[in-house]
Design an enzyme around this catalytic site. Structure first.
Site, PDB file in Angstrom:
ATOM      1  N   GLY A  14       0.838  -1.195   0.000  1.00  0.00           N
ATOM      2  CA  GLY A  14       0.000   0.000   0.000  1.00  0.00           C
ATOM      3  C   GLY A  14       0.872   1.244   0.000  1.00  0.00           C
ATOM      4  N   ARG A  17      -1.627   6.566  -0.017  1.00  0.00           N
ATOM      5  CA  ARG A  17      -2.267   7.669   0.708  1.00  0.00           C
ATOM      6  C   ARG A  17      -2.231   7.353   2.192  1.00  0.00           C
ATOM      7  NH1 ARG A  17      -6.041   4.519  -1.787  1.00  0.00           N
ATOM      8  NH2 ARG A  17      -5.989   5.843  -3.611  1.00  0.00           N
ATOM      9  N   LYS A  39      -1.982  -1.062  -5.548  1.00  0.00           N
ATOM     10  CA  LYS A  39      -2.831  -1.260  -6.725  1.00  0.00           C
ATOM     11  C   LYS A  39      -3.241   0.036  -7.401  1.00  0.00           C
ATOM     12  CE  LYS A  39      -6.262  -3.487  -5.035  1.00  0.00           C
ATOM     13  NZ  LYS A  39      -7.569  -4.184  -5.086  1.00  0.00           N
ATOM     14  N   TYR A 165     -13.477  -8.665  10.958  1.00  0.00           N
ATOM     15  CA  TYR A 165     -12.405  -7.672  10.910  1.00  0.00           C
ATOM     16  C   TYR A 165     -11.417  -7.872  12.049  1.00  0.00           C
ATOM     17  CZ  TYR A 165     -10.050  -3.134  10.921  1.00  0.00           C
ATOM     18  OH  TYR A 165      -9.099  -2.135  10.911  1.00  0.00           O
TER      19      TYR A 165
END
Length: 275
Positions: A14, A17, A39, A165
């Site tokens: 990642g 951002r 990605k 999660y």
């Protein structure tokens, strides 16, 4: 041990951002090399930034950047990212497991595909990216693995709040603590890091609570500064820990956190969902 990341090479999942980018930019200010496996190749109207704009920010901050378009769920992409990073920078010193998927649905509401996505990105991605880099970390300078995941808290209020999660995030932590034990003799540190309050990211704004919650969250730079403190620690001594951002900063003598949430009283900050 040095107090800078100058010349060190980071491979991060990642990082286009948010928190990952903040960590990358903080390292770049020292003169670090940062390879991003992400990605986001083209702009998304719902989310700011791409892997290419992230690379521009890293370079502007004083570091070297290598954007690698790929998916941490793909073993081929991971192998290509490791190979490209070593070819470009000569090795790997740090792995940051930043990529993560969040879905707070209750068990009966959680779509199986979303469950699988969280397991694949959060848990498997952390394991496989770290695994692929370990042969190079063994030869790295003060090598570290840092996963952005919480301390394992077995309080039923967390286990039962969003089981899918919770399992995925705790899985990241279990992988990391397992690697710490397995590779301690090789001098590779592996730690987790998690904030005491929510952080201003797209996920917080879009998924958790919109603008109201963003206004009660700290800036990603607090996470980045804490990560920096972890990554400059001696890897043979500072490993196997479930760290909290604010505690890391306090140990470094940084107790005035107002700059990370200007104008927001400490009592108004929103507590993180795991702490």
């Amino acid at each position: 041990m040095t107090n800078t990341l100058e010349g060190r090479t980071i491979l991060m999942s990642g990082g286009s951002r948010g928190i990952g980018l903040a960590i990358a930019v903080r390292a770049a200010r020292d003169g670090a090399n940062v390879a991003l496996l992400a990605k986001t190749d083209t702009p998304d109207p719902r989310l700011p930034g791409t892997i290419h704009t992230a690379a521009e920010e890293i370079r502007a901050a004083g570091g070297r950047a290598l954007p690698i378009v790929g998916d941490v769920r793909s073993d081929e992409d991971i192998a290509r990212a490791v190979e490209a990073t070593v070819a470009e920078f000569g090795g790997i010193d740090i792995v940051v497991n930043n990529a993560s998927v969040i879905n707070l649905s209750r068990t009966l509401d959680l779509d199986p595909k979303r469950y699988d996505l969280m397991q694949d990105v959060n848990v498997r991605g952390t394991f496989m990216l770290s695994r692929a880099a370990i042969p190079h970390l063994k030869n790295g300078f003060n090598p570290h693995i840092l996963s952005l995941s919480p301390p394992i808290n077995l309080d039923p209020k967390w286990l039962g709040a969003h089981t899918g999660y919770t399992l995925a995030k705790y899985g990241m932590s279990m992988v990391t603590l397992g690697l710490a034990a397995e590779f301690a003799r090789d001098g590779i540190a592996a730690n987790t890091l998690w904030p005491r309050t929510t952080i201003k990211t797209a996920a917080v704004g879009n998924i958790l609570g919109g603008e109201q919650l963003l206004a009660r969250s700290r800036r990603p730079e607090i996470y980045a500064d804490a990560a920096h403190e972890v990554l400059i620690k001696p890897s043979r001594d500072y490993t196997g820990r479930s760290l909290v951002v604010e505690d890391v900063l306090a140990d470094a003598g940084i107790t005035d956190l107002a700059k990370y949430s200007p104008g927001v009283p400490e009592s108004d900050l929103f507590p993180d969902i795991f702490l």
